[in-house]
Design an enzyme around this catalytic site. Structure first.
Site, PDB file in Angstrom:
ATOM      1  N   HIS A   1      -1.607   1.243  -4.261  1.00  0.00           N
ATOM      2  CA  HIS A   1      -1.796   2.831  -4.003  1.00  0.00           C
ATOM      3  C   HIS A   1      -1.076   3.763  -4.873  1.00  0.00           C
ATOM      4  O   HIS A   1      -0.723   4.818  -4.484  1.00  0.00           O
ATOM      5  CB  HIS A   1      -2.057   3.242  -2.634  1.00  0.00           C
TER       6      HIS A   1
ATOM      7  N   VAL B   1       3.509   4.138  -1.048  1.00  0.00           N
ATOM      8  CA  VAL B   1       3.947   4.627  -2.404  1.00  0.00           C
ATOM      9  C   VAL B   1       5.401   4.992  -2.399  1.00  0.00           C
ATOM     10  O   VAL B   1       5.904   5.499  -3.403  1.00  0.00           O
ATOM     11  CB  VAL B   1       3.080   5.863  -2.394  1.00  0.00           C
ATOM     12  N   ASP B   2       6.439   4.633  -1.511  1.00  0.00           N
ATOM     13  CA  ASP B   2       7.632   4.861  -1.491  1.00  0.00           C
ATOM     14  C   ASP B   2       8.320   3.675  -2.314  1.00  0.00           C
ATOM     15  O   ASP B   2       7.570   2.616  -2.581  1.00  0.00           O
ATOM     16  CB  ASP B   2       8.295   4.711   0.037  1.00  0.00           C
TER      17      ASP B   2
ATOM     18  N   SER C   1      -2.701  -1.033   9.298  1.00  0.00           N
ATOM     19  CA  SER C   1      -4.030  -1.071  10.208  1.00  0.00           C
ATOM     20  C   SER C   1      -5.063  -1.507   9.681  1.00  0.00           C
ATOM     21  O   SER C   1      -6.148  -1.852  10.348  1.00  0.00           O
ATOM     22  CB  SER C   1      -4.288   0.695  10.567  1.00  0.00           C
TER      23      SER C   1
ATOM     24  N   GLN D   1       0.869  -1.222   0.113  1.00  0.00           N
ATOM     25  CA  GLN D   1      -0.134  -0.097  -0.245  1.00  0.00           C
ATOM     26  C   GLN D   1       0.852   1.244  -0.023  1.00  0.00           C
ATOM     27  O   GLN D   1       0.421   2.414  -0.083  1.00  0.00           O
ATOM     28  CB  GLN D   1      -0.908   0.024   1.281  1.00  0.00           C
TER      29      GLN D   1
HETATM   30  N1  APR Z   1       6.423  -2.625  12.091  1.00  0.00           N
HETATM   31  C1  APR Z   1       5.111  -3.048  11.935  1.00  0.00           C
HETATM   32  N2  APR Z   1       4.295  -2.264  12.037  1.00  0.00           N
HETATM   33  C2  APR Z   1       4.254  -1.104  12.448  1.00  0.00           C
HETATM   34  C3  APR Z   1       5.424  -0.549  12.780  1.00  0.00           C
HETATM   35  C4  APR Z   1       6.679  -1.131  12.668  1.00  0.00           C
HETATM   36  N3  APR Z   1       7.756  -0.982  12.886  1.00  0.00           N
HETATM   37  N4  APR Z   1       5.218   0.773  13.037  1.00  0.00           N
HETATM   38  C5  APR Z   1       3.820   0.919  13.188  1.00  0.00           C
HETATM   39  N5  APR Z   1       3.240  -0.214  12.739  1.00  0.00           N
HETATM   40  C6  APR Z   1       1.790  -0.205  12.253  1.00  0.00           C
HETATM   41  C7  APR Z   1       0.934   0.374  13.066  1.00  0.00           C
HETATM   42  O1  APR Z   1       0.507  -0.271  14.383  1.00  0.00           O
HETATM   43  C8  APR Z   1      -0.327   0.519  12.262  1.00  0.00           C
HETATM   44  O2  APR Z   1      -0.997  -0.686  12.523  1.00  0.00           O
HETATM   45  O3  APR Z   1       1.623  -0.030  10.937  1.00  0.00           O
HETATM   46  C9  APR Z   1       0.261   0.242  10.818  1.00  0.00           C
HETATM   47  C10 APR Z   1       0.224   1.698  10.173  1.00  0.00           C
HETATM   48  O4  APR Z   1      -1.109   1.992  10.020  1.00  0.00           O
HETATM   49  P1  APR Z   1      -1.620   3.110   8.939  1.00  0.00           P
HETATM   50  O5  APR Z   1      -0.930   4.426   9.437  1.00  0.00           O
HETATM   51  O6  APR Z   1      -3.098   3.235   9.017  1.00  0.00           O
HETATM   52  O7  APR Z   1      -1.040   2.892   7.391  1.00  0.00           O
HETATM   53  P2  APR Z   1      -1.546   1.910   6.484  1.00  0.00           P
HETATM   54  O8  APR Z   1      -2.341   0.798   7.151  1.00  0.00           O
HETATM   55  O9  APR Z   1      -0.654   1.498   5.333  1.00  0.00           O
HETATM   56  O10 APR Z   1      -2.745   2.853   5.624  1.00  0.00           O
HETATM   57  C11 APR Z   1      -3.439   2.387   4.480  1.00  0.00           C
HETATM   58  O11 APR Z   1      -4.476   4.424   4.061  1.00  0.00           O
HETATM   59  O12 APR Z   1      -4.171   6.781   4.272  1.00  0.00           O
HETATM   60  C12 APR Z   1      -4.318   5.552   3.346  1.00  0.00           C
HETATM   61  O13 APR Z   1      -3.250   5.455   1.241  1.00  0.00           O
HETATM   62  C13 APR Z   1      -3.065   5.360   2.684  1.00  0.00           C
HETATM   63  O14 APR Z   1      -1.930   3.305   2.110  1.00  0.00           O
HETATM   64  C14 APR Z   1      -2.391   3.965   2.975  1.00  0.00           C
HETATM   65  C15 APR Z   1      -3.619   3.300   3.596  1.00  0.00           C
END
Ligand code: APR
Length: 253
Positions: free
Chosen positions: A120, A104-105, A198, A102
């Site tokens: 994404h 974009v890097d 998440s 998901q």
């Molecule tokens: N290792 C593993 N998981 C981690 C770490 C880590 N070091 N640090 C944080 N996390 C977990 C957090 O607990 C959280 O559950 O990574 C998750 C990040 O969740 P989000 O910030 O919601 O990111 P993501 O799930 O990728 O969001 C999905 O939402 O806003 C849109 O397009 C955006 O691609 C993104 C999508």
């Protein structure tokens, strides 16, 4: 936890086809902010609706383009972390691996992973907002960027439209060919590793459940415990950059 790690390693060792599904957490140990972590997440500090929609871009192209160029410059300034390296190593150890991210890097690619599907989109593939032809990414070395840096987007040489980030904005559909490739990979995998997401944003968030319903084992890696709904689903609590190397050491050494 050790027992879960051993069980996960055993599944990994026997797997022929693996999907690695990553979210922002997989890049956080490289220094890139996630989206929803309290206080530090991008959506805690910046207004997604003002920055991550086509309407926002039309309303203020230089603010939106500047924000994404700031994110791209930041992403280029950091390095893949041990989690990215472990995923790349896994790709050299199993018969077939598909990275479905998901993010974009380009950190999976910079860690030498191949076959990376960007659900994404990618900061490295801007295109014309009007005619959608791919456009070159500007050289970020010339930037002195912070949030709020307005940068005039480049102009399309074909139609004169403005260059937009190659990411999927809220309200936009995922690239169909990428989505279909991800669904196909998930349908045939033996193990799906879900790292650092998440599970908040669909349709991407549906992939782990699709893997389970196809008979795969799903292993979540996240500092937050992930609720599991079947015996084929495991939640490993911890950072991806810590757990993944441990998992591979147990499975393949
Ligand atoms: N290792 C593993 N998981 C981690 C770490 C880590 N070091 N640090 C944080 N996390 C977990 C957090 O607990 C959280 O559950 O990574 C998750 C990040 O969740 P989000 O910030 O919601 O990111 P993501 O799930 O990728 O969001 C999905 O939402 O806003 C849109 O397009 C955006 O691609 C993104 C999508």
């Amino acid at each position: 936890m050790n027992q879960l790690l051993e069980t996960s390693a055993a599944y990994l060792k026997c797997a022929h086809t693996i999907v690695v599904f990553t979210g922002a957490g997989a890049s956080s140990e490289s220094g890139i902010a996630t989206f929803r972590d309290a206080l530090t997440g991008l959506w805690e500090r910046f207004d997604a609706q003002r920055l991550a929609t086509a309407q926002a871009f039309k309303a203020d192209p230089s603010l939106v383009w500047g924000w994404y160029e700031w994110r791209r410059a930041q992403a280029q300034s950091v390095l893949p972390n041990p989690g990215h390296a472990a995923v790349a190593q896994l790709g050299r150890l199993v018969s077939k691996i598909t990275i479905v991210t998901q993010n974009v890097d380009s950190l999976h690619e910079r860690a030498s992973s191949e076959n990376v599907l960007h659900l994404h989109g990618s900061l490295s593939s801007p295109r014309c907002f009007e005619c959608a032809i791919p456009m070159d990414v500007p050289d970020v070395d010339g930037y002195n960027l912070g949030y709020g840096s307005r940068i005039e987007p480049p102009v399309c040489p074909e139609c004169g439209g403005l260059c937009r980030p190659g990411v999927v904005w809220f309200g936009e559909s995922l690239p169909l060919d990428v989505w279909e490739a991800a669904v196909a990979a998930v349908a045939e995998c033996d193990v799906l590793l879900s790292i650092g997401t998440s599970g908040a944003v669909y349709p991407a968030a549906a992939l782990p459940k699709q893997a389970l319903s196809s008979g795969a084992v799903v292993i979540h890696i996240n500092p937050d415990r992930v609720a599991v709904s079947s015996e084929n689903e495991i939640s490993l609590v911890g950072k991806g950059g810590v757990i993944l190397p441990q998992l591979l050491a147990r499975a393949f050494n």
